[in-house]
Design a protein around this motif. Structure first.
Motif, PDB file in Angstrom:
ATOM      1  N   CYS A  85      -4.231   6.433   1.059  1.00 49.21           N
ATOM      2  CA  CYS A  85      -4.218   5.144   0.506  1.00 49.21           C
ATOM      3  C   CYS A  85      -4.222   5.980  -0.603  1.00 49.21           C
ATOM      4  N   LEU A  86      -4.545   7.912  -1.190  1.00 53.05           N
ATOM      5  CA  LEU A  86      -4.684   8.543  -2.304  1.00 53.05           C
ATOM      6  C   LEU A  86      -2.829   9.079  -2.705  1.00 53.05           C
ATOM      7  N   SER A  87      -2.391   8.926  -1.938  1.00 53.56           N
ATOM      8  CA  SER A  87      -1.270   9.472  -2.304  1.00 53.56           C
ATOM      9  C   SER A  87      -0.355   8.358  -2.312  1.00 53.56           C
ATOM     10  N   ALA A  88      -0.630   7.006  -1.611  1.00 49.77           N
ATOM     11  CA  ALA A  88      -0.068   5.726  -1.347  1.00 49.77           C
ATOM     12  C   ALA A  88      -0.125   4.938  -3.398  1.00 49.77           C
ATOM     13  N   LEU A  89      -1.748   5.291  -3.422  1.00 51.68           N
ATOM     14  CA  LEU A  89      -1.692   5.007  -4.773  1.00 51.68           C
ATOM     15  C   LEU A  89      -1.349   5.946  -6.048  1.00 51.68           C
ATOM     16  N   ALA A  90      -0.853   7.127  -5.303  1.00 49.07           N
ATOM     17  CA  ALA A  90      -0.584   8.084  -7.190  1.00 49.07           C
ATOM     18  C   ALA A  90       1.020   7.477  -7.326  1.00 49.07           C
ATOM     19  N   MET A  91       1.784   7.257  -6.096  1.00 54.24           N
ATOM     20  CA  MET A  91       2.946   6.482  -5.917  1.00 54.24           C
ATOM     21  C   MET A  91       3.267   4.954  -6.295  1.00 54.24           C
ATOM     22  N   GLY A  92       1.869   4.609  -6.885  1.00 55.49           N
ATOM     23  CA  GLY A  92       1.727   3.412  -7.800  1.00 55.49           C
ATOM     24  C   GLY A  92       2.676   2.241  -5.855  1.00 55.49           C
ATOM     25  N   LYS A  93       1.948   2.615  -4.590  1.00 56.55           N
ATOM     26  CA  LYS A  93       1.577   1.893  -3.853  1.00 56.55           C
ATOM     27  C   LYS A  93       1.204   0.709  -4.322  1.00 56.55           C
ATOM     28  N   HIS A  94       0.995  -0.192  -3.040  1.00 55.99           N
ATOM     29  CA  HIS A  94       0.155  -1.466  -3.418  1.00 55.99           C
ATOM     30  C   HIS A  94      -0.551  -0.552  -2.002  1.00 55.99           C
ATOM     31  N   VAL A  95      -1.130  -1.257  -1.215  1.00 60.71           N
ATOM     32  CA  VAL A  95      -1.907  -0.293   0.260  1.00 60.71           C
ATOM     33  C   VAL A  95      -3.441  -1.234   0.534  1.00 60.71           C
ATOM     34  N   ILE A  96      -2.562  -1.938   1.556  1.00 59.79           N
ATOM     35  CA  ILE A  96      -3.817  -2.616   2.791  1.00 59.79           C
ATOM     36  C   ILE A  96      -4.099  -1.360   3.565  1.00 59.79           C
ATOM     37  N   CYS A  97      -5.283  -0.897   4.196  1.00 61.09           N
ATOM     38  CA  CYS A  97      -5.531   0.350   4.783  1.00 61.09           C
ATOM     39  C   CYS A  97      -6.837  -0.899   5.728  1.00 61.09           C
ATOM     40  N   VAL A 115      -8.277   3.253  -8.087  1.00 64.65           N
ATOM     41  CA  VAL A 115      -8.197   1.599  -7.660  1.00 64.65           C
ATOM     42  C   VAL A 115      -8.504   1.275  -8.909  1.00 64.65           C
ATOM     43  N   ARG A 116      -9.530   1.802  -9.147  1.00 68.04           N
ATOM     44  CA  ARG A 116     -10.630   1.733 -10.625  1.00 68.04           C
ATOM     45  C   ARG A 116     -10.052   1.928 -11.786  1.00 68.04           C
ATOM     46  N   LYS A 117      -8.942   3.217 -11.937  1.00 74.47           N
ATOM     47  CA  LYS A 117      -8.109   3.927 -12.851  1.00 74.47           C
ATOM     48  C   LYS A 117      -7.123   2.856 -12.670  1.00 74.47           C
ATOM     49  N   GLY A 118      -6.516   2.716 -11.694  1.00 76.37           N
ATOM     50  CA  GLY A 118      -5.577   1.851 -12.311  1.00 76.37           C
ATOM     51  C   GLY A 118      -4.979   0.620 -13.177  1.00 76.37           C
ATOM     52  N   GLY A 119      -6.575   0.370 -12.806  1.00 79.47           N
ATOM     53  CA  GLY A 119      -6.971  -0.620 -13.548  1.00 79.47           C
ATOM     54  C   GLY A 119      -6.022  -2.111 -12.904  1.00 79.47           C
ATOM     55  N   LYS A 120      -5.931  -3.117 -14.161  1.00 80.44           N
ATOM     56  CA  LYS A 120      -5.245  -4.523 -14.571  1.00 80.44           C
ATOM     57  C   LYS A 120      -4.448  -4.432 -13.197  1.00 80.44           C
ATOM     58  N   ARG A 121      -3.062  -3.438 -14.616  1.00 80.13           N
ATOM     59  CA  ARG A 121      -1.819  -2.952 -13.890  1.00 80.13           C
ATOM     60  C   ARG A 121      -1.769  -2.555 -13.121  1.00 80.13           C
ATOM     61  N   GLY A 122      -3.111  -1.993 -12.001  1.00 74.42           N
ATOM     62  CA  GLY A 122      -2.294  -0.663 -10.898  1.00 74.42           C
ATOM     63  C   GLY A 122      -2.331  -1.580 -10.135  1.00 74.42           C
ATOM     64  N   PRO A 123      -1.820  -0.955  -8.382  1.00 79.41           N
ATOM     65  CA  PRO A 123      -1.838  -1.703  -7.946  1.00 79.41           C
ATOM     66  C   PRO A 123      -2.492  -2.163  -6.816  1.00 79.41           C
ATOM     67  N   VAL A 124      -2.522  -3.096  -6.014  1.00 77.92           N
ATOM     68  CA  VAL A 124      -3.411  -4.187  -5.063  1.00 77.92           C
ATOM     69  C   VAL A 124      -4.004  -3.301  -4.245  1.00 77.92           C
ATOM     70  N   PHE A 125      -4.758  -2.911  -4.071  1.00 78.44           N
ATOM     71  CA  PHE A 125      -5.618  -2.618  -2.757  1.00 78.44           C
ATOM     72  C   PHE A 125      -6.801  -3.335  -1.773  1.00 78.44           C
ATOM     73  N   ALA A 126      -6.589  -3.648  -0.472  1.00 78.85           N
ATOM     74  CA  ALA A 126      -7.093  -4.224   0.561  1.00 78.85           C
ATOM     75  C   ALA A 126      -7.803  -3.503   1.531  1.00 78.85           C
ATOM     76  N   VAL A 127      -8.853  -3.651   2.818  1.00 76.87           N
ATOM     77  CA  VAL A 127      -9.508  -2.728   3.382  1.00 76.87           C
ATOM     78  C   VAL A 127      -8.848  -4.413   4.152  1.00 76.87           C
ATOM     79  N   ASN A 128      -8.177  -4.026   5.907  1.00 74.38           N
ATOM     80  CA  ASN A 128      -8.168  -5.199   6.816  1.00 74.38           C
ATOM     81  C   ASN A 128      -9.394  -5.613   7.196  1.00 74.38           C
TER      82      ASN A 128
END
Length: 392
Positions: A85-97, A115-128
């Motif tokens: 997850c952390l690697s994907a977020l760092a690359m700017g990818k949206h994530v469904i985990c 996720v919080r650091k990304g803010g409103k313009r950061g990637p979307v993150f969801a847990v399945n």
């Protein structure tokens, strides 16, 4: 809003749940451009589903670097969720985990912070936690929030399976080092808790639990086995079991935003050794005006209970089980929608949130929700050991 078919997905993991994600995405018209896993399994799944980019040897970093992938679906074993997850977020990818989000709250807090650091313009993150998107769950949620059932008194239910009933049944989830210290409650019990929390509109804030391991020793193959698959019973070795087979959990919930489900008490029985039960997530919500009962194995019906009126069976797509879920059901009455459809609806909600620039309501489970579920798991373990109530 960006059309969903212009968003492109990459999948990490080729076991039972990976192809479930792939099928649901293809039904939505989302292009699945990448698959990552062992070289052999990634090639096999990629060829089967027509996925052009194959990332063998678990080379997720190469997949993250692809300009042809916008959303990463993480369907790998629990122990690697957080780092992936952390690697994907760092690359700017949206994530469904896949759930659980991680093995410990120390780990999952890192995801929440990222996720919080990304803010409103950061990637979307969801847990399945896909059970939120069964039409029945959404219907019961609307009924509770409207006050149709009155003040909610309590919730009772279970999640029963039997796929680990025999000592020869094996999967990596049985090992605490692979799936976490809490197995039955962590794997399927959290689905129950998340679904009930979603319906009530409140989170559990304290627990009292008792968990048991029936098979203290099991037999396993030398290699790995996909979920729900059978091992070769002629080539088995003994190993000590360090996760639970079943458990009982009492929960106290906090305040709900609508005021109809404040301080609710709930109890759940969880088992992966319940003979004859394949995948029964079931609960009843009991209020001062009425009750609703539902079982995942009969997903298109809700039993509505009254004291002074006849009980009713509400069927998806008919009055009383229609208007509130119109955006989350695709087929007419009598055309069953179930497990694969709730996955499709979940991913539709996440991808629409991405496509809208985060303007749609995020009904899906967030990183914070996933972190809270791991908090619950740690509290349940502590409670079972101390034999007392533990605050979350």
């Amino acid at each position: 809003m960006t059309p969903l078919h212009q968003l492109r997905a990459g999948i990490i993991g080729t076991g039972f749940i990976g192809p479930v994600h792939i099928e649901a995405l293809k039904r939505l018209g989302v292009t699945v451009n990448g698959i990552c896993g062992s070289t052999k399994s990634a090639r096999k799944v990629g060829d089967l589903w027509g996925i052009p980019e194959i990332y063998g040897d678990y080379d997720r970093e190469a997949m993250y670097a692809s300009p042809n992938i916008d959303v990463v679906h993480i369907t790998s074993p629990n122990k690697v969720h957080v780092e992936q997850c952390l690697s994907a977020l760092a690359m700017g990818k949206h994530v469904i985990c896949e759930k659980p989000l991680g093995m410990t709250t120390k780990e999952t807090q890192l995801v929440v912070d990222a996720v919080r650091k990304g803010g409103k313009r950061g990637p979307v993150f969801a847990v399945n936690y896909v059970c939120r998107f069964f039409p029945a769950i959404l219907q019961m949620r609307a009924m509770v929030a409207r006050g149709d059932l009155g003040k909610i008194i309590n919730v009772q239910g279970h999640f029963f399976q039997d796929w680990l009933l025999h000592e020869t049944d094996y999967n990596w989830r049985v090992l605490a080092s692979e799936g976490g210290k809490l197995r039955a409650v962590g794997d399927i019990g959290t689905h129950w808790i998340d679904a009930v929390s979603f319906v009530l509109g409140a989170k559990a804030n304290s627990v009292f639990a008792h968990i048991e391991t029936f098979h203290k020793t099991r037999k396993r193959p030398k290699g790995e086995v996909h979920s729900f698959a059978r091992a070769d019973r002629n080539k088995l070795i003994d190993y000590k079991v360090d996760t639970e087979d079943f458990g009982s959990v009492l929960l106290k919930f906090g305040k709900a935003g609508h005021g109809f489900a404040d301080g609710v008490h709930a109890n759940a029985s969880i088992s992966q050794v319940a003979a004859g039960w394949k995948c029964s997530l079931s609960f009843g919500i009991y209020g001062t005006k009425g009750s609703v009962r539902w079982d995942l194995q009969e997903p298109n019906e809700i039993i509505l209970g009254r004291r002074d009126e006849p009980n009713q069976i509400l069927q998806r797509g008919t009055p009383g089980f229609l208007e509130d879920v119109a955006n989350f059901t695709d087929y007419p009455p009598g055309h069953a929608e179930g497990f694969n459809d709730c996955h499709k609806m979940h991913y539709r909600a996440v991808y629409e949130h991405i496509a809208s620039g985060k303007k749609t309501e995020p009904l899906f489970a967030t990183a914070a929700d996933g972190h809270h579920e791991v908090k619950l798991c740690e509290a349940i373990l502590q409670s079972s050991k101390a034999k007392t109530w533990v605050k979350v």
